[in-house]
Scaffold this active site. Structure first.
Site, PDB file in Angstrom:
ATOM      1  N   GLY A  75      -4.125 -69.950  72.067  1.00 49.36           N
ATOM      2  CA  GLY A  75      -5.031 -68.961  72.629  1.00 49.36           C
ATOM      3  C   GLY A  75      -6.434 -69.079  72.051  1.00 49.36           C
ATOM      4  N   ASN A 155      -4.586 -56.623  72.214  1.00 51.02           N
ATOM      5  CA  ASN A 155      -3.493 -56.969  71.320  1.00 51.02           C
ATOM      6  C   ASN A 155      -3.154 -55.870  70.316  1.00 51.02           C
ATOM      7  OD1 ASN A 155      -6.185 -58.068  70.688  1.00 51.02           O
ATOM      8  ND2 ASN A 155      -5.289 -58.470  68.691  1.00 51.02           N
ATOM      9  N   CYS A 328      -7.130 -52.732  54.418  1.00 53.18           N
ATOM     10  CA  CYS A 328      -6.476 -53.207  53.210  1.00 53.18           C
ATOM     11  C   CYS A 328      -5.517 -54.347  53.498  1.00 53.18           C
ATOM     12  CB  CYS A 328      -5.708 -52.074  52.547  1.00 53.18           C
ATOM     13  SG  CYS A 328      -6.799 -50.807  51.952  1.00 53.18           S
TER      14      CYS A 328
END
Ligand SMILES: Cc1ncc(COP(=O)(O)O)c(C=O)c1O
Ligand SMILES: Cc1ncc(COP(=O)(O)O)c(C=O)c1O
Lengths: 395, 138, 395, 138
Positions: A75, A155, A328
């Protein structure tokens, strides 16, 4: 953690296992029928025919013709090729590219790099559901616009964008339209014709095909510079010895995914909704993305007062694989640009959790995950200085 | 990503909670950056007789709080003040580079709690060593 | 064709079969341990460790450190990345690139594209053995030179270039030095330190690893723009979900190739020389490339009065897979730029034949090929209007 | 790359060779381009009673020569002249697009041989149709 531990993979948007039958179909093209398809002897012919069969399988899956399909390494390559390829090929025509704030980094970082090369990029906003407004696209078009690139489905939050409408606008203004359909292909219906798409990216490992495989659909009359210069493979547009086993595997996986798609999507949507319900039963929890215009397999929620990486680490101990938009957990230490774009406050964005289901997900898995997440969220809220007293455990 | 020691402190945090009658508290970080640490001290005769923490943050943040509180319990305020973020990270047998700032947060929150105690008790706040927190950048 | 037909693969420079053990080592990373190495759960950890092990295997094979190895989709991508990446990153410093006339198209077409983007390219000649003169490299360096790219071993004629000397010159002038070592790695000793190499391309399927895999070595302090923009994979330098099975396979294949290299090269060289002798026993036949500074597995000859594609087609009927530099067999209809660069007259260049041996090649294979080629050459010479009477069959 | 018909003519070329007492010969192409075709004609009473070819070139060149000579054997010169490269390619059941020029070469070499016969026999050379060879570009 009083339940029996099981393994539950809830990160299908990140990658999927290659199907056993697909892997088995690939092996002969590695070891026995390994010929370079560009050569002229018999061994090469078998490879060549296998590649052409896969091309047809991919084409059929998205309503294209085989000769419009070009194989790539994934992709990311397809996205880079489409955007840079059009930019360099059309720079004499104009230097303006339209994109959105919620694109995958394979698009957004490519656009940023093109800005450094002198192109000008308009980055359209989304509403709080992560939805692009086609009117915004139309308003952004100028005489200089050479490309519009809007992803088909996001996504992270799973929102499905109004691709056909945007495509129609692009066509009306004679601007080329690319869509990153990496999360869509094999999961929801795609038709390059009906959706007015000029270029489309897809990636094999998102639908149980092999990693390191992808394709770019290039519509009739679309000219773009190569990203991979070199040999005359892929009709001179994408150089490099063809990854025959990978191509074979991707073609097969996609044809299998599309054959099962309607039924599978229905089943997965039911599970998704059950999971979403379970999540929203946890207080101070909100759904990200669009309530129904979303991928059948995507649940994305945010829990107030806690941080996502901690959630993932504890879920991992329950055997659950998931994902978060927290800074994080990202190597760049930036929180999800998608959640920020949807208007999530900065202090809440760190508490997001993405659960993406697959064909093999069961109702038991879903219930197990609901139980685990409840436990984990409570544990972390008890530890957090931000949690209001009424949400703490009575201990 | 984390070693077993870090994971142990993350999963089984020591000294997590609140001291209702703390005589020194300190809170640093902010939710936007994804981590907040709050330290509660019970100081008697210049010695930290009890310490608790609350943390909003990642695995490294929780583990750093847990380890740091263990390291200062029973110590004098001066000894506790001298606990460096490096010592915390070392006691955890290492943190990923991008997570070192979490140990800095632990040092800072202890400093904040100590100075809270000191100012509440009519003492002068101690000064941070200059440049010691260079690693904590958001 | 009076001999028993066998299958003899003599095109190892085009591609090689993936070793059976390598293919078997890959499958578990497709189906079972399929996690995305960038994620944080346990499944991902196993993938991540497998990738890092492969990185070390590749590093050791070329005398590099693991952190200097970046995985790509093949030799073509590595070449494109190295050359474009350096060009765009250093364009403020200068716009001049030095290359040679015998580079693979992955380099030469990339350079041509960069010329269109405003870069200036010097293309150095070679002698009749296909050898670059280091003095030519030094003379071509200007204040504007940002990159020298010279291949380590030529894919057509097999000539091994004086890389260490060219690297030393580059270093002396503080110019970065890239080498396309796609044909060299796994076949002849490579040491990026001793050879003064800043960037090096390699490709997995040339040493019995999987197709669609490659790597770029990037030396200390070398900065270049990404070719693949996107996610933070490969320490932010090469985006795209890692092809874990491919990477694992390439690492294993290379470590196995290097372990056997000395012994294997010795054996193959003996066979190569036997084959060369057999070819040169055919009248009006000449060796292309360097007589001894050449790859252990490469034989490249030219037969007067006949054309290469015809040779290949007839050899295919004998079960022999080979290659030619004839225009007629190339999709671009251009004869080999390498043979032309070596000074072969245009009317002879079409009659070339490349035979590249592999580990599994036997003396019987070689003798069978010699017999077949003799037969085929005579058959075609009898048909050709160019053949002088004394070379025709007495029939 | 080639179909079975082409391969058959390539591997078992018809009419390959030389006619020692040919009364018309034609040669076209050049070695630089990678293909040369030479046609030998034996013409009696305006009819091609025998024809042979020699070819230096690729599979398509050999097959085109073979097929074209078969197609003109026993034909009048006018009929042979009218054999188009397209007819040759069709008789071969198709050639790859980049190989169509080989069939053009066959047409051209036959034309050359016919005009050689004609001029040798005091006849006027026939003229090529304009633009008919557009496909033969090197
Ligand atoms: C929307 C989208 N675009 C592009 C990509 C990049 O695909 P790949 O990792 O296969 O290169 C991904 C997946 O990571 C994606 O989700
Ligand atoms: C010298 C050389 N460079 C580059 C390449 C390209 O490698 P790949 O086809 O694996 O992309 C090849 C092989 O085709 C080669 O021989």
């Amino acid at each position: 953690m009083n339940t029996e531990k099981r393994l539950v993979y809830m990160d299908h948007a990140a990658t999927t296992a290659t199907r056993q039958d697909v892997a088995e179909a690939m092996v002969p093209y590695m070891t026995g029928t390994f010929g370079n398809p560009s050569s002229l002897y018999d061994l090469a012919k078998v490879s060549r025919e296998a590649v052409e069969k896969a091309r047809e399988q991919v084409a059929v899956a998205i309503g294209a013709e085989p000769k419009q399909i070009y194989f790539t390494s994934g992709g990311t390559e397809s996205d880079n090729w489409a955007v840079k390829g059009i930019a360099f090929a059309r720079k004499a025509k104009g230097n303006h590219i339209i994109t959105t704030v919620i694109e995958h980094h394979a698009i957004s970082h490519t656009c940023e790099w093109l800005e450094k090369q002198g192109f000008s990029v308009t980055c359209l906003p989304v509403d709080r559901f992560g939805m692009v407004d086609p009117a915004d696209v139309e308003n952004a078009i100028t005489d200089e616009t050479i490309l519009i690139t809007v992803m088909m489905a996001n996504n992270e939050v799973g929102t499905i964008e109004p691709i056909a409408e945007i495509g129609a606008i692009a066509r009306k203004h004679s601007v080329l339209f690319h869509t990153d359909a990496v999360q869509a292909v094999g999961h929801i219906p795609v038709d390059v014709g009906a959706q007015n798409i000029d270029l489309l990216s897809l990636s094999g490992h998102k639908f149980h095909g092999p990693k390191g495989t992808g394709a770019l659909y290039i519509g009739p009359g679309v000219r773009l510079d190569p990203l991979m210069h070199g040999g005359a493979q892929e009709r001179g547009r994408r150089a490099g010895t063809e990854n025959v086993p990978g191509i074979v595997g991707m073609g097969l996986a996609l044809s299998l995914a599309v054959a099962d798609m309607a039924e599978n999507a229905k089943r997965v949507t039911t599970l998704r909704d059950r999971l979403t319900e379970g999540m929203l039963a946890i207080p101070n929890t909100y759904l990200n993305g669009h309530p129904d215009k979303r991928l059948p397999n995507n649940v994305n929620v945010v829990f107030e007062f806690i941080e996502g990486e901690s959630i993932l680490l504890l879920l991992n101990r329950w055997g659950i694989a998931a994902s978060t938009g927290s800074a994080c957990s990202s190597k760049s230490l930036e929180p999800s640009h998608v959640l920020i774009a949807c208007g999530l406050p900065h202090d809440v964005v760190h508490g997001s959790l993405r659960l993406t289901l697959g064909e093999e997900t069961t109702a038991e898995d879903v219930d197990y995950v609901i139980g685990a997440v409840k436990d984990v969220v409570q544990h972390l809220r008890d530890m957090s200085p931000l949690t209001p007293p009424e949400l703490r455990s009575q201990s | 990503m984390y070693n077993e020691k870090v994971m142990d402190h993350f999963e089984h945090p020591r000294n997590q909670g609140v001291i209702e009658d703390a005589n020194g508290t300190g809170e640093v970080g902010n939710a936007q950056c994804g981590d907040i640490m709050k330290i509660y001290l019970k100081v008697e005769d210049d010695v930290i007789t009890d310490v608790k923490f609350q943390t909003f943050g990642c695995g490294a943040a929780v583990a750093s709080s847990s380890m740091a509180t263990e390291m200062i319990k029973g110590k004098t305020l001066k000894e506790a003040w001298d606990l460096s973020n490096k010592a915390v990270a070392e006691a955890l047998e290492g943190l990923p580079p991008q997570k070192l700032h979490c140990s800095v947060l632990a040092e800072e929150s202890i400093h904040a709690a100590i100075n809270d105690y000191r100012t509440q008790h009519g003492l002068e706040a101690w000064e941070e060593k200059k440049g010691s927190h260079a690693e904590h950048q958001h």
